[in-house]
Design a protein around this motif. Structure first.
Motif, PDB file in Angstrom:
ATOM      1  N   LEU A  24       0.837  -1.211   0.000  1.00 56.25           N
ATOM      2  CA  LEU A  24       0.000   0.000   0.000  1.00 56.25           C
ATOM      3  C   LEU A  24       0.871   1.261   0.000  1.00 56.25           C
ATOM      4  N   ASP A  25       1.968   1.239   0.766  1.00 52.71           N
ATOM      5  CA  ASP A  25       2.908   2.379   0.741  1.00 52.71           C
ATOM      6  C   ASP A  25       3.419   2.565  -0.691  1.00 52.71           C
ATOM      7  N   GLY A  26       3.763   1.458  -1.334  1.00 52.26           N
ATOM      8  CA  GLY A  26       4.298   1.508  -2.701  1.00 52.26           C
ATOM      9  C   GLY A  26       3.286   2.046  -3.698  1.00 52.26           C
ATOM     10  N   ALA A  27       1.996   1.835  -3.396  1.00 51.51           N
ATOM     11  CA  ALA A  27       0.939   2.329  -4.287  1.00 51.51           C
ATOM     12  C   ALA A  27       0.623   3.804  -3.986  1.00 51.51           C
ATOM     13  N   GLY A  28       1.372   4.383  -3.049  1.00 50.87           N
ATOM     14  CA  GLY A  28       1.188   5.810  -2.732  1.00 50.87           C
ATOM     15  C   GLY A  28      -0.025   6.070  -1.864  1.00 50.87           C
ATOM     16  N   LEU A  29      -0.516   5.037  -1.180  1.00 49.34           N
ATOM     17  CA  LEU A  29      -1.709   5.205  -0.341  1.00 49.34           C
ATOM     18  C   LEU A  29      -1.290   5.488   1.106  1.00 49.34           C
ATOM     19  N   ARG A  30      -1.962   6.430   1.735  1.00 44.63           N
ATOM     20  CA  ARG A  30      -1.674   6.746   3.140  1.00 44.63           C
ATOM     21  C   ARG A  30      -2.349   5.689   4.020  1.00 44.63           C
ATOM     22  N   VAL A  31      -1.574   5.070   4.883  1.00 41.47           N
ATOM     23  CA  VAL A  31      -2.120   4.032   5.764  1.00 41.47           C
ATOM     24  C   VAL A  31      -1.957   4.477   7.214  1.00 41.47           C
ATOM     25  N   GLU A  32      -3.052   4.430   7.966  1.00 40.83           N
ATOM     26  CA  GLU A  32      -3.011   4.727   9.401  1.00 40.83           C
ATOM     27  C   GLU A  32      -3.494   3.489  10.140  1.00 40.83           C
ATOM     28  N   SER A  33      -2.588   2.858  10.870  1.00 40.86           N
ATOM     29  CA  SER A  33      -2.948   1.641  11.608  1.00 40.86           C
ATOM     30  C   SER A  33      -2.932   1.921  13.101  1.00 40.86           C
ATOM     31  N   LEU A  34      -3.938   1.418  13.815  1.00 36.73           N
ATOM     32  CA  LEU A  34      -4.064   1.728  15.240  1.00 36.73           C
ATOM     33  C   LEU A  34      -3.228   0.797  16.111  1.00 36.73           C
ATOM     34  N   ALA A  35      -2.947  -0.391  15.604  1.00 32.74           N
ATOM     35  CA  ALA A  35      -2.003  -1.298  16.286  1.00 32.74           C
ATOM     36  C   ALA A  35      -1.186  -1.970  15.205  1.00 32.74           C
ATOM     37  N   ARG A  36       0.122  -1.969  15.395  1.00 28.70           N
ATOM     38  CA  ARG A  36       1.010  -2.584  14.395  1.00 28.70           C
ATOM     39  C   ARG A  36       1.742  -3.744  15.062  1.00 28.70           C
ATOM     40  N   ILE A  37       1.562  -4.916  14.492  1.00 30.58           N
ATOM     41  CA  ILE A  37       2.159  -6.114  15.077  1.00 30.58           C
ATOM     42  C   ILE A  37       3.410  -6.495  14.294  1.00 30.58           C
ATOM     43  N   ALA A  38       4.515  -6.602  15.018  1.00 31.41           N
ATOM     44  CA  ALA A  38       5.800  -6.927  14.379  1.00 31.41           C
ATOM     45  C   ALA A  38       5.943  -8.425  14.175  1.00 31.41           C
ATOM     46  N   SER A  39       5.346  -9.216  15.072  1.00 27.34           N
ATOM     47  CA  SER A  39       5.509 -10.666  14.982  1.00 27.34           C
ATOM     48  C   SER A  39       4.446 -11.378  15.817  1.00 27.34           C
ATOM     49  N   LEU A  40       4.073 -12.568  15.327  1.00 28.25           N
ATOM     50  CA  LEU A  40       3.168 -13.438  16.098  1.00 28.25           C
ATOM     51  C   LEU A  40       3.874 -14.771  16.376  1.00 28.25           C
ATOM     52  N   SER A  41       5.181 -14.792  16.205  1.00 32.27           N
ATOM     53  CA  SER A  41       5.883 -16.071  16.323  1.00 32.27           C
ATOM     54  C   SER A  41       5.864 -16.568  17.772  1.00 32.27           C
ATOM     55  N   ASP A  42       5.923 -17.866  17.928  1.00 36.73           N
ATOM     56  CA  ASP A  42       5.838 -18.570  19.225  1.00 36.73           C
ATOM     57  C   ASP A  42       4.522 -18.281  19.949  1.00 36.73           C
ATOM     58  N   GLY A  43       3.506 -17.910  19.190  1.00 41.79           N
ATOM     59  CA  GLY A  43       2.204 -17.657  19.803  1.00 41.79           C
ATOM     60  C   GLY A  43       2.157 -16.379  20.622  1.00 41.79           C
ATOM     61  N   THR A  44       3.158 -15.497  20.454  1.00 40.95           N
ATOM     62  CA  THR A  44       3.227 -14.269  21.257  1.00 40.95           C
ATOM     63  C   THR A  44       3.047 -13.049  20.367  1.00 40.95           C
ATOM     64  N   VAL A  45       2.211 -12.119  20.818  1.00 44.58           N
ATOM     65  CA  VAL A  45       2.009 -10.873  20.064  1.00 44.58           C
ATOM     66  C   VAL A  45       3.112  -9.891  20.442  1.00 44.58           C
ATOM     67  N   ARG A  46       3.887  -9.466  19.435  1.00 48.05           N
ATOM     68  CA  ARG A  46       4.896  -8.415  19.665  1.00 48.05           C
ATOM     69  C   ARG A  46       4.545  -7.223  18.793  1.00 48.05           C
ATOM     70  N   PHE A  47       4.387  -6.077  19.411  1.00 46.59           N
ATOM     71  CA  PHE A  47       4.015  -4.868  18.668  1.00 46.59           C
ATOM     72  C   PHE A  47       5.253  -4.182  18.109  1.00 46.59           C
ATOM     73  N   SER A  48       5.073  -3.477  16.993  1.00 44.79           N
ATOM     74  CA  SER A  48       6.149  -2.642  16.457  1.00 44.79           C
ATOM     75  C   SER A  48       6.352  -1.481  17.429  1.00 44.79           C
ATOM     76  N   ASP A  49       7.576  -0.992  17.574  1.00 40.63           N
ATOM     77  CA  ASP A  49       7.888   0.081  18.523  1.00 40.63           C
ATOM     78  C   ASP A  49       7.041   1.323  18.287  1.00 40.63           C
ATOM     79  N   GLU A  50       6.887   1.655  16.981  1.00 44.69           N
ATOM     80  CA  GLU A  50       6.193   2.902  16.666  1.00 44.69           C
ATOM     81  C   GLU A  50       4.706   2.872  17.031  1.00 44.69           C
ATOM     82  N   ALA A  51       4.193   1.671  17.310  1.00 38.76           N
ATOM     83  CA  ALA A  51       2.781   1.597  17.705  1.00 38.76           C
ATOM     84  C   ALA A  51       2.628   1.761  19.214  1.00 38.76           C
ATOM     85  N   ALA A  52       3.720   2.068  19.905  1.00 39.59           N
ATOM     86  CA  ALA A  52       3.674   2.154  21.357  1.00 39.59           C
ATOM     87  C   ALA A  52       3.084   3.473  21.831  1.00 39.59           C
TER      88      ALA A  52
END
Ligand code: 5GP
Length: 194
Positions: A165-193
């Motif tokens: 979507l960034d590449g298509a030039g579209l503005r994206v606003e996400s309220l929670a950004r998840i960096a990983s779901l590995s090992d069954g654990t939710v890890r958020f991206s830093d910028e979503a803090a």
């Protein structure tokens, strides 16, 4: 958005295939207070963008979209995943591959629901591979209207949708950004803090 991240941490379940189940508050059961907070946050982010319409996709995009429409003061339209039995004159359509269902479906919006003078905010519950958002954006473009941006409740940042979507030039606003779901654990991206 802290309330949303807390709900994900306390009520979300990680399933195989990097799927996050949030059936308690977004995808089956719906938490009205959280939806209102989500609507206010999307409104805060888009209130100066001249939005005249919100476009989402049934069914899980509807609750956050209605709350956003309430606070932004604009109507909401949802794309259908199945054809309505009621006769209608014209349709905008796009093929969308579903990450969770592994099938392609044709989403449709009746032609009189979006007009060329609309400035549209697209909202969806999840961003994974970006196919739903791109399908909705192509419907807006077919209508001759303008996409002001894309509001996502939960972005899985480790999947290709955001980059697409960034590449298509579209503005994206996400309220929670998840960096990983590995090992069954939710890890958020830093910028979503926030
Ligand atoms: P995309 O088109 O970005 O690949 O996927 C977006 C759609 O897939 C969303 O509308 C959502 O319904 C569904 N989806 C994708 N990933 C997840 C997930 O981890 N959990 C849930 N509940 N739905 C998801």
């Amino acid at each position: 958005m802290i309330k949303l991240k807390q709900a994900i941490q306390t009520q979300g379940t990680v399933l195989s295939g990097d799927i996050l189940k949030v059936d308690q508050f977004l995808n089956h059961g719906i938490d009205p207070e959280l939806m209102a907070a989500i609507g206010k946050e999307f409104t805060r982010r888009f209130e100066n963008d001249g939005i005249t319409k919100i476009l989402t996709i049934e069914s899980s995009g509807i609750a956050p979209s209605v709350m956003t429409g309430l606070y932004l003061g604009c109507p909401v339209v949802f794309a259908r995943k199945q054809k309505s039995a009621i006769h209608h004159k014209g349709l905008f359509a796009a093929d969308v591959y579903s990450y969770t269902k592994k099938t392609t479906s044709t989403i449709t919006v009746e032609a009189d629901k979006i007009s060329a003078d609309d400035t549209v905010l697209i909202i969806d519950d999840f961003l994974a591979n970006g196919q739903a958002a791109l399908g909705l954006a192509s419907i807006v473009q077919d209508a001759g209207a303008r996409v002001a941006g894309i509001g996502i409740v939960i972005e899985k940042s480790f999947q290709p949708g955001r980059t697409l979507l960034d590449g298509a030039g579209l503005r994206v606003e996400s309220l929670a950004r998840i960096a990983s779901l590995s090992d069954g654990t939710v890890r958020f991206s830093d910028e979503a803090a926030c």
